[in-house]
Design a protein around this motif. Structure first.
Motif, PDB file in Angstrom:
ATOM      1  N   PRO A 181     -18.836 114.258 -10.378  1.00 48.05           N
ATOM      2  CA  PRO A 181     -17.121 113.689 -10.626  1.00 48.05           C
ATOM      3  C   PRO A 181     -17.215 113.145 -12.133  1.00 48.05           C
ATOM      4  O   PRO A 181     -15.998 112.515 -12.075  1.00 48.05           O
ATOM      5  N   SER A 182     -18.151 112.807 -12.499  1.00 48.80           N
ATOM      6  CA  SER A 182     -18.236 112.208 -14.364  1.00 48.80           C
ATOM      7  C   SER A 182     -19.257 112.593 -15.038  1.00 48.80           C
ATOM      8  O   SER A 182     -20.063 113.460 -14.254  1.00 48.80           O
ATOM      9  N   HIS A 183     -19.758 112.003 -15.742  1.00 44.98           N
ATOM     10  CA  HIS A 183     -20.724 112.036 -16.574  1.00 44.98           C
ATOM     11  C   HIS A 183     -22.117 112.113 -16.159  1.00 44.98           C
ATOM     12  O   HIS A 183     -22.734 112.547 -16.477  1.00 44.98           O
ATOM     13  N   LYS A 184     -21.543 110.929 -15.385  1.00 47.46           N
ATOM     14  CA  LYS A 184     -23.264 110.086 -14.377  1.00 47.46           C
ATOM     15  C   LYS A 184     -23.439 111.325 -13.243  1.00 47.46           C
ATOM     16  O   LYS A 184     -22.459 110.711 -12.770  1.00 47.46           O
ATOM     17  N   ASN A 185     -24.241 111.498 -13.243  1.00 45.60           N
ATOM     18  CA  ASN A 185     -24.867 111.951 -11.740  1.00 45.60           C
ATOM     19  C   ASN A 185     -23.794 113.399 -11.571  1.00 45.60           C
ATOM     20  O   ASN A 185     -23.717 112.843 -10.057  1.00 45.60           O
ATOM     21  N   PRO A 186     -23.277 114.079 -12.585  1.00 43.12           N
ATOM     22  CA  PRO A 186     -23.187 115.580 -11.706  1.00 43.12           C
ATOM     23  C   PRO A 186     -23.446 115.894 -10.789  1.00 43.12           C
ATOM     24  O   PRO A 186     -25.151 116.504 -10.419  1.00 43.12           O
ATOM     25  N   LYS A 187     -22.312 116.751  -9.988  1.00 40.22           N
ATOM     26  CA  LYS A 187     -22.861 117.847  -9.013  1.00 40.22           C
ATOM     27  C   LYS A 187     -22.886 119.235  -9.280  1.00 40.22           C
ATOM     28  O   LYS A 187     -23.083 119.664  -8.091  1.00 40.22           O
ATOM     29  N   ASN A 188     -21.970 119.648 -10.598  1.00 46.25           N
ATOM     30  CA  ASN A 188     -21.342 120.688 -10.073  1.00 46.25           C
ATOM     31  C   ASN A 188     -22.129 121.610 -11.458  1.00 46.25           C
ATOM     32  O   ASN A 188     -21.145 122.554 -11.646  1.00 46.25           O
ATOM     33  N   PHE A 189     -22.964 121.656 -11.389  1.00 50.25           N
ATOM     34  CA  PHE A 189     -23.958 121.916 -12.204  1.00 50.25           C
ATOM     35  C   PHE A 189     -24.327 123.551 -11.375  1.00 50.25           C
ATOM     36  O   PHE A 189     -24.710 123.676 -10.623  1.00 50.25           O
ATOM     37  N   VAL A 190     -24.325 125.121 -12.719  1.00 50.13           N
ATOM     38  CA  VAL A 190     -24.993 126.361 -12.365  1.00 50.13           C
ATOM     39  C   VAL A 190     -25.585 126.501 -13.242  1.00 50.13           C
ATOM     40  O   VAL A 190     -25.709 126.708 -14.002  1.00 50.13           O
ATOM     41  N   ARG A 191     -26.991 127.391 -12.049  1.00 52.06           N
ATOM     42  CA  ARG A 191     -27.836 127.241 -13.361  1.00 52.06           C
ATOM     43  C   ARG A 191     -27.980 128.965 -12.929  1.00 52.06           C
ATOM     44  O   ARG A 191     -28.637 129.740 -12.053  1.00 52.06           O
ATOM     45  N   ASN A 192     -27.766 129.376 -14.005  1.00 50.38           N
ATOM     46  CA  ASN A 192     -28.081 131.412 -13.087  1.00 50.38           C
ATOM     47  C   ASN A 192     -27.412 131.872 -12.286  1.00 50.38           C
ATOM     48  O   ASN A 192     -28.076 132.740 -11.548  1.00 50.38           O
ATOM     49  N   ARG A 193     -26.655 131.820 -12.421  1.00 52.50           N
ATOM     50  CA  ARG A 193     -25.131 131.590 -11.020  1.00 52.50           C
ATOM     51  C   ARG A 193     -25.812 130.653  -9.296  1.00 52.50           C
ATOM     52  O   ARG A 193     -25.626 131.530  -8.567  1.00 52.50           O
TER      53      ARG A 193
END
Length: 494
Positions: A181-193
């Motif tokens: 939801p912001s730069h702090k503790n992000p939840k939306n990263f994807v690593r190689n699908r």
């Protein structure tokens, strides 16, 4: 017997000789290959998001401390005339990756999430046929990695559109758009699908850690290409509290202190990465730092509450075709090489990254139309005379003159009108508005000498008629050619 022995002996000598020649040739080939690999530089692109021309201390900010980036500039080249491919994120990133005007790729504005629209904006993505920096470098043995922001497709992490790996990235760790939801503790990263879930920490530090971890596993002698696409200082901004407290006494309010802290947090992350590169890859690594476009305007939209970026002495902000929209801070440093150092006012574009990297790596350029050109001579000798004009056509610009071109010290701009009415704001070219947009005429042309007038304060069209006519003629040629090559989206492309 004597004859037979002699014949046998000669045969043995022949076989041994051939074997020695083959072994010698193999060793020579290995030496040549090793030399070729050693001569190809590692390449690192550091790309900020919405960083203003005046947001680094080395570019004049009176408060924000960016000691690591300042040191990088001192060790290399500070570029004062570096341009992004567009004044907004998605087209800028597409232009950087392809070396082509984003209009040719059909990316005219930022790419939103999936929402079917009349103008087919939901279809927009970097198309599979586009040739990109990582794919071209990979073809000559480079390992490739993307960490950070992608924002080059409307369908992220989906089989329905190409993803970063389809464009040559061996490893990618990214978000569709902003860190959430912001730069702090992000939840939306994807690593190689694969979705990663919540990660503790701040985005700039998280992606640099990912980059270093990837480099730690890079065991062979092949060179690498690494793109570090920071989310900062794009909203929603979140910064370490210790840095916020540092800036509170000097800021107008807490929101401004958070912005200042946000930029310094990027600088700290850059410092970590540069320190690692100097310890492990200091012989031949080219590092380029820049931004995707100019700074966001405070409160332009509801969530832009901490957007205190500065354009410095430039006119405009993000989404403008005046200088501050796409003239961005630029730094080039070649670790391990004794090349040109200092400040350069050469006109350089992110469109030039692809042809420059290809020349450095010995890659044959794509045969399709490129808008960038190599600035290898600038890096090595401090001299670069741009031959191709730079042109921008941004149909959703905040300012009135939505088409602009720079050639030499001069910049010309124009409004677009259809039947004596201003062209409506447009996010995308599709089969329903193609003829309408292409019928627009350039009007109210203005001319500026950017060498003498960096903030575009004085229109010189009437005072310099010869220059104006020359620029106008070239402008019309360039814009007509760009329109002809612009991609048109149709619903059948789904």
């Amino acid at each position: 017997m004597k004859f037979k022995f002699t014949k046998f002996f000669v045969l043995i000598i022949f076989v041994v000789t051939i074997s020695c020649i083959e072994k010698t040739a193999t060793k020579l080939n290995e030496k040549v290959n090793t030399t070729q690999v050693a001569n190809k530089p590692n390449i690192v692109v550091l790309l900020c998001d919405d960083l203003g021309y005046g947001d680094l201390s080395s570019f004049g900010h009176p408060i924000i401390e960016t000691k690591n980036l300042d040191k990088l500039a001192e060790s290399g080249i500070k570029l004062t005339n570096l341009y992004s491919a567009a004044p907004v994120c998605s087209p800028s990133r597409v232009g950087l990756l392809t070396g082509r005007s984003p209009n040719r790729a059909g990316v005219y504005d930022f790419i939103p999430g999936i929402k079917k629209s009349e103008d087919n904006r939901d279809l927009v993505h970097l198309q599979a046929h586009e040739e990109t920096i990582p794919a071209l470098l990979k073809s000559v043995g480079y390992a490739t990695c993307l960490v950070g922001k992608w924002h080059c497709s409307s369908r992220f992490n989906s089989d329905l559109q190409p993803q970063p790996n389809n464009f040559g990235f061996d490893h990618w760790f990214a978000t569709h758009n902003n860190a959430g939801p912001s730069h702090k503790n992000p939840k939306n990263f994807v690593r190689n699908r694969q979705e990663v879930g919540e990660i503790e920490g701040f985005s700039s530090q998280i992606i640099v850690s990912e980059a270093i971890n990837w480099l730690e596993k890079h065991e062979d002698n092949n060179p690498f290409f690494l793109e570090v696409a920071f989310h900062e200082p794009h909203e929603p901004i979140a910064s370490p509290e210790n840095l916020v407290k540092k800036y509170l006494p000097k800021a107008k309010n807490r929101e401004e202190a958070e912005y200042f802290a946000n930029v310094e947090n990027v600088d700290i992350a850059v410092g970590r990465l540069i320190e690692y590169l100097q310890k492990n890859y200091n012989e031949n690594t080219l590092v380029i730092f820049t931004s995707d476009n100019g700074p966001e305007t405070l409160l332009r939209y509801e969530k832009a509450k901490k957007s205190y970026g500065t354009p410095g002495e430039l006119k405009g902000m993000k989404l403008w075709t005046n200088e501050a929209g796409f003239r961005v801070p630029g730094i080039v440093s070649w670790l391990g090489k004794n090349n040109f150092t200092g400040t350069s006012d050469a006109v350089v574009s992110s469109l030039d990254f692809l042809p420059t990297f290809c020349e450095l790596a010995g890659v044959v350029l794509p045969k399709r139309k490129l808008d960038g050109e190599s600035f290898k001579s600038l890096i090595e000798k401090g001299k670069f005379n741009r031959e191709k004009p730079l042109i921008w056509a941004f149909y959703d610009a905040i300012n009135d003159h939505r088409v602009a071109m720079r050639m030499g010290d001069w910049k010309i701009m124009a409004r677009l009108e259809v039947d004596n009415k201003e062209l409506p704001h447009i996010h995308n070219l599709y089969d329903g508005n193609e003829d309408f947009v292409k019928s627009a005429k350039m009007t109210d042309l203005v001319l500026f000498n950017l060498k003498d007038d960096i903030n575009e304060s004085t229109d010189l069209a009437l005072k310099n008629p010869k220059v104006f006519e020359k620029m106008k003629k070239e402008f019309e040629i360039q814009y007509k050619e760009l329109l002809a090559g612009s991609h048109i989206w149709t619903r059948g492309e789904e």
